[in-house]
Design a protein around this motif. Structure first.
Motif, PDB file in Angstrom:
ATOM      1  N   ARG A 241       0.810  -1.216   0.000  1.00  0.00           N
ATOM      2  CA  ARG A 241       0.000   0.000   0.000  1.00  0.00           C
ATOM      3  C   ARG A 241       0.846   1.269   0.000  1.00  0.00           C
ATOM      4  NH1 ARG A 241      -4.212  -0.948   4.806  1.00  0.00           N
ATOM      5  NH2 ARG A 241      -2.466  -2.097   5.714  1.00  0.00           N
ATOM      6  N   ALA A 242       2.151   1.126  -0.174  1.00  0.00           N
ATOM      7  CA  ALA A 242       3.039   2.289  -0.134  1.00  0.00           C
ATOM      8  C   ALA A 242       2.653   3.327  -1.185  1.00  0.00           C
ATOM      9  CB  ALA A 242       4.482   1.844  -0.332  1.00  0.00           C
ATOM     10  N   TRP A 243       2.283   2.871  -2.379  1.00  0.00           N
ATOM     11  CA  TRP A 243       1.928   3.793  -3.468  1.00  0.00           C
ATOM     12  C   TRP A 243       0.761   4.704  -3.084  1.00  0.00           C
ATOM     13  CZ3 TRP A 243      -2.918   3.850  -5.837  1.00  0.00           C
ATOM     14  CH2 TRP A 243      -3.778   2.802  -5.485  1.00  0.00           C
ATOM     15  N   ARG A 244      -0.112   4.203  -2.210  1.00  0.00           N
ATOM     16  CA  ARG A 244      -1.282   4.983  -1.804  1.00  0.00           C
ATOM     17  C   ARG A 244      -1.005   5.798  -0.544  1.00  0.00           C
ATOM     18  NH1 ARG A 244      -7.506   3.162  -2.138  1.00  0.00           N
ATOM     19  NH2 ARG A 244      -8.425   4.883  -0.978  1.00  0.00           N
ATOM     20  N   TRP A 245      -0.230   5.240   0.357  1.00  0.00           N
ATOM     21  CA  TRP A 245       0.083   5.942   1.601  1.00  0.00           C
ATOM     22  C   TRP A 245       1.023   7.122   1.384  1.00  0.00           C
ATOM     23  CZ3 TRP A 245       1.150   1.834   5.981  1.00  0.00           C
ATOM     24  CH2 TRP A 245      -0.043   1.151   6.271  1.00  0.00           C
ATOM     25  N   ALA A 246       1.925   7.039   0.398  1.00  0.00           N
ATOM     26  CA  ALA A 246       2.949   8.076   0.219  1.00  0.00           C
ATOM     27  C   ALA A 246       2.344   9.465   0.022  1.00  0.00           C
ATOM     28  CB  ALA A 246       3.869   7.702  -0.941  1.00  0.00           C
ATOM     29  N   PRO A 247       1.477   9.670  -0.973  1.00  0.00           N
ATOM     30  CA  PRO A 247       0.924  11.020  -1.141  1.00  0.00           C
ATOM     31  C   PRO A 247       0.071  11.466   0.039  1.00  0.00           C
ATOM     32  CG  PRO A 247      -0.183   9.454  -2.604  1.00  0.00           C
ATOM     33  CD  PRO A 247       1.003   8.751  -2.019  1.00  0.00           C
ATOM     34  N   GLU A 248      -0.565  10.502   0.705  1.00  0.00           N
ATOM     35  CA  GLU A 248      -1.376  10.847   1.877  1.00  0.00           C
ATOM     36  C   GLU A 248      -0.497  11.406   2.993  1.00  0.00           C
ATOM     37  OE1 GLU A 248      -4.062   8.553   5.232  1.00  0.00           O
ATOM     38  OE2 GLU A 248      -3.960   7.707   3.207  1.00  0.00           O
ATOM     39  N   LEU A 249       0.661  10.776   3.226  1.00  0.00           N
ATOM     40  CA  LEU A 249       1.543  11.244   4.290  1.00  0.00           C
ATOM     41  C   LEU A 249       2.213  12.569   3.940  1.00  0.00           C
ATOM     42  CD1 LEU A 249       3.315   8.125   5.838  1.00  0.00           C
ATOM     43  CD2 LEU A 249       1.901   9.812   6.989  1.00  0.00           C
TER      44      LEU A 249
END
Length: 305
Positions: A241-249
């Motif tokens: 899920r890194a691809w989705r969490w990155a912009p969120e963080l």
């Protein structure tokens, strides 16, 4: 306003309560939410334009009805947006330009100020926005994920009743739009960063042959590190899920900074996660694949820094 939780007793909705609800879009979390709506007797639509084969498979297995044009949104009473944060604004714009005039639930991660702008946009088009966020694992376990809502009471109550009883719980946090986004940012700045730090600690320990000793030493520590280290599925889930969490963080870091709270740690975790995007959706990875992803991708990060 204090949070109010809802997990009502009872089965599917009565005939008079059944609604037509649009799900934008059936990702892993969206499908879990949509499946509960179907179980309550509602008709759930999904907009297929530009969606992947995996999305289509999930939607068909869950019993969602396909639509190919935004014109079909005119028959919908509730539209639920649950997608990657980078797509949230485009989805809202598309819905605002459609015949939709119902309750729009934006359950994506994002910033409180931006969701208030979206609320104003939809209000001008005759729709009502409910601010939302989802916290928890998309797997329909017990307890399952929880949907947090903020906004006009009547609209929030309509959405709460639609979900009824099931693994997805619903909690009202406020009547103020933006409160759910603030909750998600606060939660993400801790939880997602903690997972990144735990995984980096485990990989470092692995390289020095002390991973098992680290796990043993962490038994009395806060739960994140032993949780990630003892369950390869949890570790794989972090990189998948890194691809989705990155912009969120990264966005969470900006929000923290603008609120007078240092966002450096969240920002760094977001930049590290962005390096792991090659493992997108590889939830079945074993420990060796997780280790390889973190080491190889993080090495490139260190060189650049």
């Amino acid at each position: 306003m204090s949070a109010t939780s809802h997990r009502p007793d009872g089965g599917a909705s009565k005939d008079g309560d059944r609604q037509t609800i649009a799900l934008l879009h059936p990702g892993r979390m969206g499908t879990t939410l949509g499946a509960q709506l179907v179980a309550q007797g509602h008709r759930v639509l999904w907009w297929s334009t530009g969606r992947s084969a995996a999305t289509r498979e999930r939607a068909e297995q869950a019993g969602f009805a396909e639509i190919r044009s935004p014109e079909a949104l005119g028959e919908v009473s509730v539209a639920l947006s649950i997608a990657e944060p980078s797509a949230a604004a485009d989805i809202a714009q598309a819905v605002a330009a459609s015949p939709f005039r119902g309750v729009y639930v934006d359950a994506n991660a994002g910033r409180p100020d931006r969701i208030r702008e979206t609320a104003a946009l939809l209000r001008r088009r005759g729709s009502t926005l409910v601010d939302g966020c989802v916290i928890g694992n998309p797997q329909p376990a017990d307890p399952g994920p929880r949907l947090y809502l903020a906004g006009p009471r009547s609209a929030v109550d309509l959405v709460t009743r639609a979900f009824g009883a099931g693994p997805v719980g619903v909690t009202t946090v406020s009547t103020e739009v933006g409160a759910a986004k603030a909750l998600k940012s606060a939660y993400a700045s801790h939880q997602k960063t903690a997972y990144v730090l735990a995984l980096l600690s485990l990989v470092y320990a692995e390289r020095h042959g002390v991973r098992e000793a680290l796990l043993d030493a962490s038994r009395a520590a806060p739960p994140t590190l032993p949780e990630v280290g003892a369950d390869v599925g949890r570790a794989a889930s972090v990189v998948a899920r890194a691809w989705r969490w990155a912009p969120e963080l990264v966005e969470t870091a900006d929000e923290l900074q603008e609120s007078g709270v240092p966002g450096d740690l969240a920002s760094a975790a977001g930049r590290i996660l962005a390096r792991w995007d090659a493992a997108k959706d590889q939830f079945d990875a074993d420990w060796e694949r997780v280790l390889t992803t973190v080491l190889h991708r993080s090495a490139a990060f260190c060189e650049k820094e």
